[in-house]
Design an enzyme around this catalytic site. Structure first.
Site, mmCIF file in Angstrom:
data_model
loop_
_atom_site.group_PDB
_atom_site.id
_atom_site.type_symbol
_atom_site.label_atom_id
_atom_site.label_comp_id
_atom_site.label_asym_id
_atom_site.label_seq_id
_atom_site.Cartn_x
_atom_site.Cartn_y
_atom_site.Cartn_z
ATOM 1 N N GLU A 152 1.986 -0.244 1.728
ATOM 2 C CA GLU A 152 2.518 -1.921 1.512
ATOM 3 C C GLU A 152 3.381 -1.723 0.616
ATOM 4 O O GLU A 152 3.850 -2.500 -0.064
ATOM 5 C CB GLU A 152 1.882 -1.943 2.984
ATOM 6 C CG GLU A 152 0.839 -2.966 2.316
ATOM 7 C CD GLU A 152 -0.751 -2.316 2.049
ATOM 8 O OE1 GLU A 152 -1.427 -2.794 1.489
ATOM 9 O OE2 GLU A 152 -0.628 -0.896 1.720
ATOM 10 N N HIS A 208 -1.954 2.896 -0.412
ATOM 11 C CA HIS A 208 -0.992 1.801 0.245
ATOM 12 C C HIS A 208 0.251 1.771 -0.281
ATOM 13 O O HIS A 208 1.065 1.509 -0.632
ATOM 14 C CB HIS A 208 -1.636 0.689 -0.779
ATOM 15 C CG HIS A 208 -3.142 -0.477 -0.624
ATOM 16 N ND1 HIS A 208 -3.054 -1.456 0.017
ATOM 17 C CD2 HIS A 208 -4.166 0.748 -1.428
ATOM 18 C CE1 HIS A 208 -4.239 -1.193 0.106
ATOM 19 N NE2 HIS A 208 -5.574 -0.497 -1.119
ATOM 20 N N CYS A 257 -6.636 1.409 2.892
ATOM 21 C CA CYS A 257 -7.802 1.165 2.624
ATOM 22 C C CYS A 257 -8.862 0.583 3.667
ATOM 23 O O CYS A 257 -9.421 1.331 4.239
ATOM 24 C CB CYS A 257 -7.252 -0.220 1.074
ATOM 25 S SG CYS A 257 -8.501 0.219 -0.193
#
Length: 258
Positions: A214, A212, A95
């Protein structure tokens, strides 16, 4: 061995802990350093096997998302990062981290460090926060996406529309296998050129992406996990696979060189 991971944060970064957790869950050790600390002591970068540029809103996204962060890195830390790439360090920018990598020029070609792509305002003109489908490009050189086909990850950005300087740049990305991830059919959330969600460098070691990974390292992170069958809970979440791939790459490289 546990590969050492450097997480680089600065003012406005807010996804550094999630990124560190994802790397640790995949079997790496992590250290989070503020950009100012690295600028004061850049030789620290040489001791890490992996580097992560997390998401967030660095410097309030003033001027443009990731621009100030990228400029500070370019003037103070570009050469140490290029040296890290030369010795095979795997790098991910997620991002805001992706925005930094393209504006820094580490993507798509860290040897040239020239910006030829960017992340512009979403076509809808507003911040988007939802889960989207992604597809790994079959011709990609990216080590991070190995074994992934079609999967879902969350996005959260206002400037995520991937654009290129000209058609020649797009053709070069395609022919060199640098397009790592595309949004699934009909699920391009921001108007990105050619549905591109993430790109890598020619070595496949550097990955930048808007979604994302994560944020999907446990099955319960999926918003509809309670509606899934028992097999879903036993599967490795797609986001975690990214980090496992990178950690395993480092371990394999160290073992081969032993």
């Amino acid at each position: 061995m546990k590969p050492k991971t450097l997480i680089i944060r600065t003012a406005g970064t807010n996804c550094d802990r999630e990124l560190a957790y994802a790397f640790e869950l995949a079997g790496a050790e992590t250290e989070t350093h503020h950009l100012n600390d690295l600028i004061a002591n850049p030789q620290q970068i040489a001791s890490f096997d992996l580097i992560g540029f997390p998401g967030g809103f660095s410097y309030g996204d003033d001027i443009a998302a990731g621009r100030i962060f990228a400029n500070r890195v370019k003037h103070r830390l570009l050469e140490p990062l290029q040296a890290a790439v030369e010795r095979g360090t795997a790098i991910i920018g997620i991002c805001n981290g992706f925005q930094v990598l393209v504006k820094l020029g580490l993507l798509p070609d860290p040897t040239k460090a020239v910006q030829v792509t960017t992340l512009a305002d979403n076509t809808e003109g507003r911040f988007l926060d939802r889960w989207v489908t992604q597809v790994t490009d079959p011709d990609t050189k990216c080590i991070w996406t190995k074994g992934l086909d079609q999967y879902e990850l969350p996005i959260a950005h206002g400037e995520g529309r991937f654009v290129v300087e000209n058609d020649s740049v797009l053709a070069d990305l395609e022919s060199a296998g640098l397009i790592a991830i595309r949004y699934g059919a009909g699920d391009n959330p921001n108007g990105s050129t050619d549905d591109i969600a993430g790109i890598c460098d020619p070595t496949g070691l550097i990955l930048g992406l808007m979604p994302h990974p994560e944020r999907f390292v446990d099955p319960t992170h999926y918003p509809q996990w309670t509606r899934q069958n028992a097999d879903f809970m036993k599967q490795t979440p797609a986001g975690l696979v990214f980090f496992q791939n990178a950690v395993q790459h480092v371990i394999s490289k160290a073992t081969a060189g032993a």
